[in-house]
Enzyme design. Structure first.
Site, PDB file in Angstrom:
ATOM      1  N   GLU A 113       0.733  -1.264  -0.300  1.00  0.00           N
ATOM      2  CA  GLU A 113      -0.144   0.188  -0.136  1.00  0.00           C
ATOM      3  C   GLU A 113       0.737   1.051   0.231  1.00  0.00           C
ATOM      4  OE1 GLU A 113      -3.563   0.729  -0.027  1.00  0.00           O
ATOM      5  OE2 GLU A 113      -2.269   3.189   0.220  1.00  0.00           O
ATOM      6  N   HIS A 131     -25.456  -1.944   1.752  1.00  0.00           N
ATOM      7  CA  HIS A 131     -25.767  -2.004   1.083  1.00  0.00           C
ATOM      8  C   HIS A 131     -27.023  -2.942   1.265  1.00  0.00           C
ATOM      9  CE1 HIS A 131     -25.728   2.398  -0.618  1.00  0.00           C
ATOM     10  NE2 HIS A 131     -23.919   1.179  -0.561  1.00  0.00           N
ATOM     11  N   ARG A 399     -14.778   8.415  -5.787  1.00  0.00           N
ATOM     12  CA  ARG A 399     -14.827   6.401  -6.866  1.00  0.00           C
ATOM     13  C   ARG A 399     -13.360   6.409  -7.846  1.00  0.00           C
ATOM     14  NH1 ARG A 399     -19.174   9.983  -5.316  1.00  0.00           N
ATOM     15  NH2 ARG A 399     -20.826   9.466  -4.076  1.00  0.00           N
ATOM     16  N   ILE A 424     -14.096  -1.088  -8.784  1.00  0.00           N
ATOM     17  CA  ILE A 424     -14.492  -1.195  -7.098  1.00  0.00           C
ATOM     18  C   ILE A 424     -15.473   0.105  -6.713  1.00  0.00           C
ATOM     19  CG2 ILE A 424     -15.111  -2.357  -4.641  1.00  0.00           C
ATOM     20  CD1 ILE A 424     -14.678  -3.909  -6.967  1.00  0.00           C
ATOM     21  N   SER A 426     -19.605   2.158  -5.290  1.00  0.00           N
ATOM     22  CA  SER A 426     -20.529   1.342  -4.743  1.00  0.00           C
ATOM     23  C   SER A 426     -20.901   0.988  -5.153  1.00  0.00           C
ATOM     24  CB  SER A 426     -21.462   3.220  -3.893  1.00  0.00           C
ATOM     25  OG  SER A 426     -22.289   2.397  -3.569  1.00  0.00           O
ATOM     26  N   CYS A 492      -9.496  10.866  25.243  1.00  0.00           N
ATOM     27  CA  CYS A 492     -10.248  11.737  24.488  1.00  0.00           C
ATOM     28  C   CYS A 492     -11.536  11.540  25.044  1.00  0.00           C
ATOM     29  CB  CYS A 492     -10.561  10.241  23.145  1.00  0.00           C
ATOM     30  SG  CYS A 492     -12.171  11.720  22.524  1.00  0.00           S
ATOM     31  N   CYS A 494     -14.487  12.886  24.182  1.00  0.00           N
ATOM     32  CA  CYS A 494     -15.143  13.154  23.693  1.00  0.00           C
ATOM     33  C   CYS A 494     -15.464  11.661  22.838  1.00  0.00           C
ATOM     34  CB  CYS A 494     -15.145  14.289  22.241  1.00  0.00           C
ATOM     35  SG  CYS A 494     -14.785  15.580  22.355  1.00  0.00           S
ATOM     36  N   CYS A 534      -7.440  16.274  23.037  1.00  0.00           N
ATOM     37  CA  CYS A 534      -6.301  15.419  23.203  1.00  0.00           C
ATOM     38  C   CYS A 534      -5.300  15.148  22.181  1.00  0.00           C
ATOM     39  CB  CYS A 534      -7.064  14.291  23.081  1.00  0.00           C
ATOM     40  SG  CYS A 534      -8.099  13.557  21.716  1.00  0.00           S
TER      41      CYS A 534
END
Lengths: 576, 425
Positions: A113, A131, A399, A424, A426, A492, A494, A534
């Site tokens: 990657e 979906h 996308r 690839i 949605s 943190c 929140c 934080c």
């Protein structure tokens, strides 16, 4: 494929500046156009939705000169000479899930990657909807995988220790007269497409379930199998489980070129050395066309499409339990997305979006004010209480669709030791579990031609993950804190994330010791103060964990410096 | 009585919580203070500049010195303070509160009759003011930049733009300049500065840092670290004017674009929030709409000075200690459009309101304004102000008990503007 008809249309639209020709089983569109929108229009004219004969875009466009692919800063020979059985290019949901499914066999798997983490592009920049499988044409790969993928989510997420909830989806209609038509459409979906649980519900029932949806809603399609998941959380979980089962993930690793011999990839050159894989899997997202080209197997084109989502305060999450959108008959039919919606995310925030805008820039994820305006103007018709004032952050993803708007999941057409998992978009998150199984099967099939791999007896589908203390009862939480007092130190406020959870994330199978890496794994900084309180604390925890000065900690990439060193004393004191 | 049972629990160990705990103890209550950070003092710990304590102590102190004095008072009284302890939820049960808190020791539940919420405020962020573009490092709220600089001793910027002329932004402009960073300018979307006049002089003008009014940052650039910002002029509605955008190269954007009272715990208890202050609606005793829940300091409304926070919190602490469950008899305090807000928003006529402190801010800059308090249309009090500015909070002490108020009284604050609305520079 009626090439003459296509060329007639192209001539009418663009006056002979572009034309289409059939080459090696692809429709190659060439010529010159000034505007990218015209390029997209021309290729769309030449393309047939869901066709396996793909459009390859060779149109020269002066406007559309994309910046070169962003490359990692690192250059070393960490991978030099590696000869994995399978090289997976791309650490999005596709690459990560394929890697994990491949670890069911005794194989040497390397995933590369180019970004400093997995799930950095589309997989980390979408709404996380699982979906139900409506509005997809039969015969498409999207359609083939979506129901299977959707069904698999409960088990996959349980195994991978990722939160997943089937919250249901409501497609709202404000025109009562449409009801008979939509009723027939539902029946068709139900019996023809096998979406067993889809049904029509009246406005009253809808408001009983979701009291804040627009009171003008007359009826809605209800799809109870719709779910929500954290998209980057799932990608990370897949990748971590792959590593737990023996795969290798190399971040900051970009593919720069390939050497081919007799229609086979012999070596793959990266910024971290040359790799000699038996098989390559192209899961490179918006760059999958470039990878295909390197591999001598370019038979499709990607036309990037950006989308922006807004995340709202968890307080606004109280307005909705599910996924909802309103259908506008006039604008809906032409669009390539259902035009966004509103939903409560897996983490309990309200989310609005995304929009859909064609772009030639594959990596431009800058946000723009108009994207938010478009989404909010539309979605206020779904959820009246929706307000820009509740926004805590927003993000853009790109996308990677083909002009046929379908996935490409197949072996190389010319190159033998290659599998594409491309185009690839949605519902790629929903289909990923099912697609990964098939791609892994394909890979094993190809490898078996030389030597059949054995099953991996040590394979463990269950990922341990990091415990989420805020969701636990006082009793459970107390017990964990007794084992590890760091779980009792909230860093943190929140999102109520403890130091213990942050350290767990740093000790995970894939360690990404950056502020963003920790944020994506255990959420400090994801809340309403967006790391205001934080981020210095998290930076310090990472520095202490690594045993480096605070100024060595990065936000994300190697150049995303946070601080420049000590103001007084120490080294780097005169910081200028 | 259980060892985990108190008369008053104070949540938050900043200047508000410290003062509230001390005054509650002095009024005879058994008090527990809970603080989520490792050390008491709240945000004062990182405010190493001076200017604190002029009203409360009659001398100029730094933030840590001010905090130390308040902490000393707490220690003298042996008031227990649980630090590194985070309140996860509060349940109300038969008129008492059960406070769940986590710490290194595990999960504990503390019980109390009265609660003082002294939870302070948080800073508004870049995306909450709709800045668009990339997501590089180098974008900090002023408080975060202050934390890095003053608590960690780390330099967060070399060449920066500051958006917002709030006090912390001004303080950080000076602070970063002193640490050798270049501050290119302070940009403020409003036509008037948001910070105290004294800070404009001491932090900007003394250091030749330019202040650009009616300008804002609309966009940021840079894939890794911030490389620049786009600055645009804004119209009278504070919307960017098209075509005025220009790029300023910098490596940091420091934001001082507003503070928001933190009231998640209060909201969890069903406390009514005033949309103007974003803090609880309270009465003259700082009691919120929920019986036994008191709010003070920056959680109630954002103050300019720690001294005011301490004063207000001391009143809240005392009221919490004296809290007994009796019925309420509320009278609304109405404020006209010319007020940005006025606190308290109501009085409880069943309790004494003889020496009630009223805090307010004007909506705009006004010269020669006359504040009038009227009851049922009859003027009962007035005060002249040579100028009123939104950044400068005003306070008034009033004896409402002398006014013979009833629940039906129309109690109204108005501002009469002799000089009209004026814009000051």
């Amino acid at each position: 494929m009626d090439l003459r008809r296509i060329n007639r249309k192209l001539k009418k639209q663009f006056g002979g500046r572009v034309s289409a020709a059939l080459q090696d089983g692809c429709v190659v569109v060439s010529g010159a156009l000034e505007r990218w929108t015209d390029v997209v229009a021309a290729c769309q004219t030449a393309a047939k939705k869901y066709s396996r004969t793909h459009v390859v875009n060779d149109i020269v466009c002066a406007e559309a000169v994309d910046a070169p692919m962003r490359l990692p800063a690192v250059n070393d020979d960490a991978l030099e000479g590696a000869s994995p059985d399978v090289l997976i290019i791309g650490g999005g949901i596709s690459g990560a899930s394929i890697a994990r499914e491949l670890t069911r066999w005794k194989l040497d798997i390397l995933l590369v990657e180019k970004e400093p983490d997995v799930a950095m592009q589309a997989s980390g920049r979408n709404d996380g909807e699982v979906h139900p499988g409506v509005d997809l044409g039969k015969g498409s790969l999207k359609h083939k995988y979506i129901r299977r993928g959707n069904h698999m989510f409960d088990k996959v997420c349980e195994d991978l220790n990722v939160e997943f909830r089937r919250v249901g989806q409501y497609v709202c209609f404000q025109d009562g007269w449409l009801r008979p038509v939509v009723y027939l459409y539902c029946l068709w979906r139900k019996y023809h497409d096998g979406i067993e649980d889809t049904e029509l519900i009246g406005g009253e029932e809808l408001r009983r379930r979701e009291p804040y949806l627009d009171p003008g809603t007359k009826f809605a399609i209800s799809n109870p199998s719709t779910g929500v998941v954290c998209p980057y959380g799932l990608t990370i979980a897949y990748a971590e489980n792959a590593v737990e089962n023996g795969a290798k993930v190399s971040l900051n690793t970009a593919v720069l070129g390939m050497e081919l011999q007799d229609s086979k990839i012999v070596s793959v050159c990266t910024n971290r050395g040359t790799v000699f894989p038996r098989l390559v899997i192209n899961a490179a997202g918006v760059f999958s066309e470039e990878i295909a080209k390197m591999a001598g197997d370019r038979f499709f084109s990607i036309h990037p499409r950006r989308g922006t989502n807004s995340i709202l305060d968890k307080k606004a999450g109280a307005y909705l339990h599910s996924v909802a959108s309103v259908i506008n008959v006039k604008t809906q039919l032409r669009a390539h997305t259902k035009g966004g919606g509103v939903m409560r995310t897996a983490h309990g925030n309200l989310l609005a979006g995304p929009d859909a805008v064609e772009t030639f820039e594959k990596e431009n994820t800058e946000t723009r004010p108009e994207s938010i305006r478009v989404v909010f103007d539309k979605q206020k018709k779904t959820l009246t209480a929706l307000s820009e004032r509740d926004i805590i952050t927003y993000f853009t993803g790109v996308r990677a669709p083909t002009f046929e708007e379908d996935f490409i999941i197949e072996q190389g057409r010319r190159t033998k030791n290659l599998i594409h998992c491309a185009g690839i978009q949605s519902p790629g998150l929903t289909t990923a579990p099912a697609v990964a199984l098939d791609v892994a099967g394909m890979a094993v099939g190809l490898l078996s031609k030389e030597q059949a791999p054995e099953p991996n007896p040590q394979f463990n589908p269950v990922r341990r993950g990091v415990p989420t203390l805020r969701k636990m009862s006082d009793g459970e939480r107390g017990a964990l804190i007794r084992e590890n007092p760091d779980y009792g130190v909230i860093v943190c406020r929140c999102e109520e994330v403890s130091k213990g959870e942050i350290l767990d994330a740093l000790r995970a199978p894939i360690c990404v010791p950056t502020v963003d890496g920790v944020k994506k794994r255990v959420r400090p900084g994801m809340g309403r103060c967006q790391g205001g309180f934080c981020s210095p604390l998290v930076t310090k925890i990472i520095a202490d964990f690594l045993g480096v000065p605070v100024s060595d900690v990065r936000k994300s990439s190697a150049a995303s410096v946070i601080t420049y060193g000590q103001t007084k004393g120490g080294e780097g004191g005169s910081a200028r | 009585m259980n060892e985990n049972t108190y008369d008053v629990i104070v949540i938050g160990g900043g200047p508000a919580g410290l003062a509230a705990a001390v005054s509650a103890r002095d009024a005879g209550a058994g008090v527990l203070l809970i603080e989520r950070e490792a050390r008491l003092g709240g945000i004062l710990k990182q405010c190493i500049h001076d200017g604190f304590g002029l009203l409360r102590f009659g001398e100029k102190l730094s933030g840590p010195e001010y905090a130390e004095r308040e902490i000393d008072e707490l220690r003298k009284r042996n008031i227990p303070a649980k630090t590194l302890t985070f309140v996860t939820k509060i349940e109300k049960e038969r008129g008492r509160f059960r406070v769940h808190a986590v710490s290194r020791d595990g999960v504990a539940v503390y019980e109390t009759a009265a609660l003082v919420l002294a939870t302070g405020c948080r800073e508004r962020t870049a995306k909450q003011v709709f800045i668009h573009g990339t997501r590089p490092s180098g974008i900090f709220t002023a408080g975060t930049a202050q934390h890095f600089t003053n608590l960690l001793g780390e330099l967060p910027a070399k060449k920066c733009v500051i958006l917002g002329s709030g006090d912390i932004g001004l303080i950080m402009a000076r602070r970063l300049t002193l640490e050798g960073a270049q501050v290119l300018g302070v940009y403020e979307a409003k036509p008037t500065p948001s910070g105290l006049t004294r800070n404009l002089h001491q932090c900007l003008y003394d250091y030749d840092i330019p202040l650009y009014l009616s300008h804002t940052v609309t966009r940021v650039f840079g894939a890794d670290r911030l490389e620049g910002v786009e600055i645009a002029e804004v119209d009278e509605n504070m919307r960017p004017v098209e075509g005025t955008g220009r790029r300023v190269d910098c490596d940091a954007l420091i934001l001082s674009v507003g503070l928001i009272p933190e009231n998640e715990l209060a909201e969890g208890l069903g406390v009514e929030i005033d949309p103007k202050t974003k803090g609880p609606v309270c009465d003259g005793q700082c009691m919120t709409s929920v019986d036994g829940v008191f709010s003070c300091g920056n959680a109630l409304h954002v103050n300019d000075l720690a001294d005011y926070v301490s004063e207000n919190a001391a009143a809240a602490g005392k009221a919490a200690a004296e809290y007994r469950r009796i019925g309420r008899k509320p009278a609304r305090l109405n404020a006209s459009e010319e007020f940005l807000y006025l606190v308290p928003q109501r009085l409880d006529l069943n309790r004494s309101n003889a020496g009630t402190t009223v805090y307010f801010r004007s909506r705009c800059d006004y010269n020669n304004a006359r504040l009038v308090l009227s009851v049922d249309g009859k003027e009962v009090f007035s005060k002249r102000y040579a100028f009123l500015r939104p950044p400068e909070m005003e306070r008034l002490e009033l004896n409402f008990d002398a006014l013979g108020l009833t629940e039906r009284s129309d109690v109204r604050f108005t501002l009469e503007l002799q000089g009209g609305k004026e814009r000051a520079q």
